[in-house]
Design a protein around this motif. Structure first.
Motif, mmCIF file in Angstrom:
data_model
loop_
_atom_site.group_PDB
_atom_site.id
_atom_site.type_symbol
_atom_site.label_atom_id
_atom_site.label_comp_id
_atom_site.label_asym_id
_atom_site.label_seq_id
_atom_site.Cartn_x
_atom_site.Cartn_y
_atom_site.Cartn_z
ATOM 1 N N ILE A 47 0.842 -1.200 0.000
ATOM 2 C CA ILE A 47 0.000 0.000 0.000
ATOM 3 C C ILE A 47 0.874 1.244 0.000
ATOM 4 C CG2 ILE A 47 -1.783 1.286 1.231
ATOM 5 C CD1 ILE A 47 -2.546 -1.369 2.553
ATOM 6 N N GLY A 48 0.463 2.224 -0.804
ATOM 7 C CA GLY A 48 1.112 3.528 -0.790
ATOM 8 C C GLY A 48 2.424 3.545 -1.528
ATOM 9 N N PRO A 49 3.153 4.592 -1.282
ATOM 10 C CA PRO A 49 2.775 5.739 -0.455
ATOM 11 C C PRO A 49 1.690 6.590 -1.114
ATOM 12 C CG PRO A 49 4.951 6.083 -1.430
ATOM 13 C CD PRO A 49 4.517 4.709 -1.810
ATOM 14 N N GLY A 50 0.771 7.068 -0.281
ATOM 15 C CA GLY A 50 -0.340 7.894 -0.763
ATOM 16 C C GLY A 50 -1.170 7.151 -1.788
ATOM 17 N N THR A 51 -1.400 7.799 -2.933
ATOM 18 C CA THR A 51 -2.202 7.201 -3.997
ATOM 19 C C THR A 51 -1.333 6.509 -5.047
ATOM 20 O OG1 THR A 51 -2.194 9.265 -5.256
ATOM 21 C CG2 THR A 51 -4.032 8.915 -3.733
ATOM 22 N N LEU A 118 -6.800 6.826 2.464
ATOM 23 C CA LEU A 118 -6.676 5.659 3.338
ATOM 24 C C LEU A 118 -7.155 4.386 2.643
ATOM 25 C CD1 LEU A 118 -7.954 7.009 6.778
ATOM 26 C CD2 LEU A 118 -5.587 6.700 6.018
ATOM 27 N N ALA A 119 -6.411 3.314 2.832
ATOM 28 C CA ALA A 119 -6.838 1.988 2.399
ATOM 29 C C ALA A 119 -7.702 1.416 3.517
ATOM 30 C CB ALA A 119 -5.631 1.098 2.163
ATOM 31 N N VAL A 120 -8.766 0.707 3.173
ATOM 32 C CA VAL A 120 -9.643 0.093 4.172
ATOM 33 C C VAL A 120 -9.908 -1.350 3.752
ATOM 34 C CG1 VAL A 120 -11.891 0.192 5.333
ATOM 35 C CG2 VAL A 120 -10.764 2.317 4.627
ATOM 36 N N GLY A 121 -9.804 -2.252 4.726
ATOM 37 C CA GLY A 121 -10.077 -3.655 4.462
ATOM 38 C C GLY A 121 -10.786 -4.289 5.640
ATOM 39 N N THR A 122 -11.438 -5.395 5.386
ATOM 40 C CA THR A 122 -12.156 -6.104 6.436
ATOM 41 C C THR A 122 -12.019 -7.603 6.218
ATOM 42 O OG1 THR A 122 -14.248 -6.240 7.641
ATOM 43 C CG2 THR A 122 -14.389 -6.183 5.238
ATOM 44 N N LEU A 143 -12.021 -2.873 1.016
ATOM 45 C CA LEU A 143 -13.247 -2.091 0.849
ATOM 46 C C LEU A 143 -12.944 -0.774 0.139
ATOM 47 C CD1 LEU A 143 -14.787 -2.485 4.421
ATOM 48 C CD2 LEU A 143 -15.356 -3.778 2.350
ATOM 49 N N ARG A 144 -11.693 -0.322 0.300
ATOM 50 C CA ARG A 144 -11.274 0.962 -0.283
ATOM 51 C C ARG A 144 -9.839 0.826 -0.745
ATOM 52 N NH1 ARG A 144 -9.848 6.376 0.652
ATOM 53 N NH2 ARG A 144 -11.465 7.736 -0.133
ATOM 54 N N LYS A 145 -9.593 1.172 -2.016
ATOM 55 C CA LYS A 145 -8.250 1.081 -2.599
ATOM 56 C C LYS A 145 -7.755 2.498 -2.897
ATOM 57 C CE LYS A 145 -9.183 -3.406 -4.728
ATOM 58 N NZ LYS A 145 -9.270 -4.167 -5.989
ATOM 59 N N PRO A 146 -6.736 2.961 -2.176
ATOM 60 C CA PRO A 146 -6.308 4.358 -2.312
ATOM 61 C C PRO A 146 -5.679 4.703 -3.648
ATOM 62 C CG PRO A 146 -4.779 3.162 -0.919
ATOM 63 C CD PRO A 146 -5.935 2.243 -1.193
ATOM 64 N N ARG A 153 -12.597 5.021 -5.300
ATOM 65 C CA ARG A 153 -11.775 4.266 -4.348
ATOM 66 C C ARG A 153 -12.567 3.266 -3.515
ATOM 67 N NH1 ARG A 153 -8.048 9.501 -3.177
ATOM 68 N NH2 ARG A 153 -6.933 9.323 -5.142
ATOM 69 N N TRP A 154 -13.803 3.588 -3.154
ATOM 70 C CA TRP A 154 -14.634 2.616 -2.431
ATOM 71 C C TRP A 154 -15.040 1.546 -3.435
ATOM 72 C CZ3 TRP A 154 -14.770 2.304 2.603
ATOM 73 C CH2 TRP A 154 -14.547 3.455 3.371
ATOM 74 N N VAL A 155 -14.818 0.292 -3.100
ATOM 75 C CA VAL A 155 -15.088 -0.808 -4.037
ATOM 76 C C VAL A 155 -16.167 -1.758 -3.522
ATOM 77 C CG1 VAL A 155 -12.843 -0.689 -5.185
ATOM 78 C CG2 VAL A 155 -13.105 -2.090 -3.126
ATOM 79 N N LEU A 156 -17.012 -1.279 -2.617
ATOM 80 C CA LEU A 156 -18.092 -2.107 -2.064
ATOM 81 C C LEU A 156 -18.999 -2.669 -3.154
ATOM 82 C CD1 LEU A 156 -18.996 0.185 0.941
ATOM 83 C CD2 LEU A 156 -17.986 -2.090 1.086
ATOM 84 N N ASP A 157 -19.268 -1.876 -4.176
ATOM 85 C CA ASP A 157 -20.164 -2.306 -5.244
ATOM 86 C C ASP A 157 -19.496 -3.273 -6.218
ATOM 87 O OD1 ASP A 157 -18.460 -0.296 -6.136
ATOM 88 O OD2 ASP A 157 -19.899 0.504 -7.581
ATOM 89 N N LYS A 158 -18.216 -3.520 -6.051
ATOM 90 C CA LYS A 158 -17.485 -4.427 -6.942
ATOM 91 C C LYS A 158 -17.207 -5.800 -6.302
ATOM 92 C CE LYS A 158 -15.657 -0.836 -9.801
ATOM 93 N NZ LYS A 158 -16.663 0.077 -9.462
#
Length: 181
Positions: A47-51, A118-122, A143-146, A153-158
């Motif tokens: 992940i990162g840095p940043g985007t 921010l990257a988010v995962g669950t 859940l979110r790929k920066p 970036r939110w990938v919930l629908d994918k």
């Protein structure tokens, strides 16, 4: 919460400032994020840095992204299932950034837009608590790929658990010893 359940959380913040004629911290002092004890929905150091997202090198063993600033937040709900087996549900978020611009890594510099990066995962996992050793397995997904364009970036629908290609690209299995934090 009872004796058989726990809620464990942490916030991990770090910053290092390169000085003198250095534009970044020495490699050994830099921060890394992703993997079994970090954001489990992403591979170690990916992940990162940043985007910034490095072009995929098919000959590379592992990604190796590093930064000067780190922000990581983790929360895990743990519950005893049977005997030595405990279950866990978790959510992780965070990223790393650079203090200074790097022409080879666009989007890597820390800015006021850091929350949008921010990257988010669950995920969920099992812990085998043998009293002298805790063996941990986790299965996680982002859940979110920066590194995706802003607004996408939110990938919930994918999320498509039924798709083999989605599972191959997004489901990350972690095997580790000990609790993540």
């Amino acid at each position: 919460l009872t004796e058989t359940t726990q809620l464990a959380s942490r916030i991990d913040v770090g910053a290092g400032y390169p000085y003198g004629n250095s534009t970044s911290l020495p490699y050994i002092k830099q921060f890394f994020i992703g993997g079994t004890n970090s954001i489990r929905a992403f591979r170690a150091r990916s992940i990162g840095p940043g985007t910034f997202k490095e072009a995929v090198d098919p000959d590379a063993f592992l990604p190796d992204q590093s930064g000067d600033i780190k922000l990581e937040i983790n929360t895990e709900y743990r519950a005893k299932l049977i005997s030595v087996v405990h279950g866990a549900l978790f959510i992780d978020a965070g990223n790393i950034w650079l203090m200074n611009n790097d022409a080879d890594k666009p989007g890597a510099k820390f800015s006021g837009k850091f929350l949008d990066e921010l990257a988010v995962g669950t995920g969920a996992g099992l812990r085998f608590d043998l009293s002298f050793l805790v063996l941990r397995t986790d299965l996680a997904f982002p859940l979110r790929k920066p590194y995706l364009p802003s607004g996408q970036r939110w990938v919930l629908d994918k999320i498509e658990f039924g798709s083999g290609s989605w599972r191959k690209e997004n489901l990350i299995f972690n095997l580790a010893i000990g609790y993540p934090f």
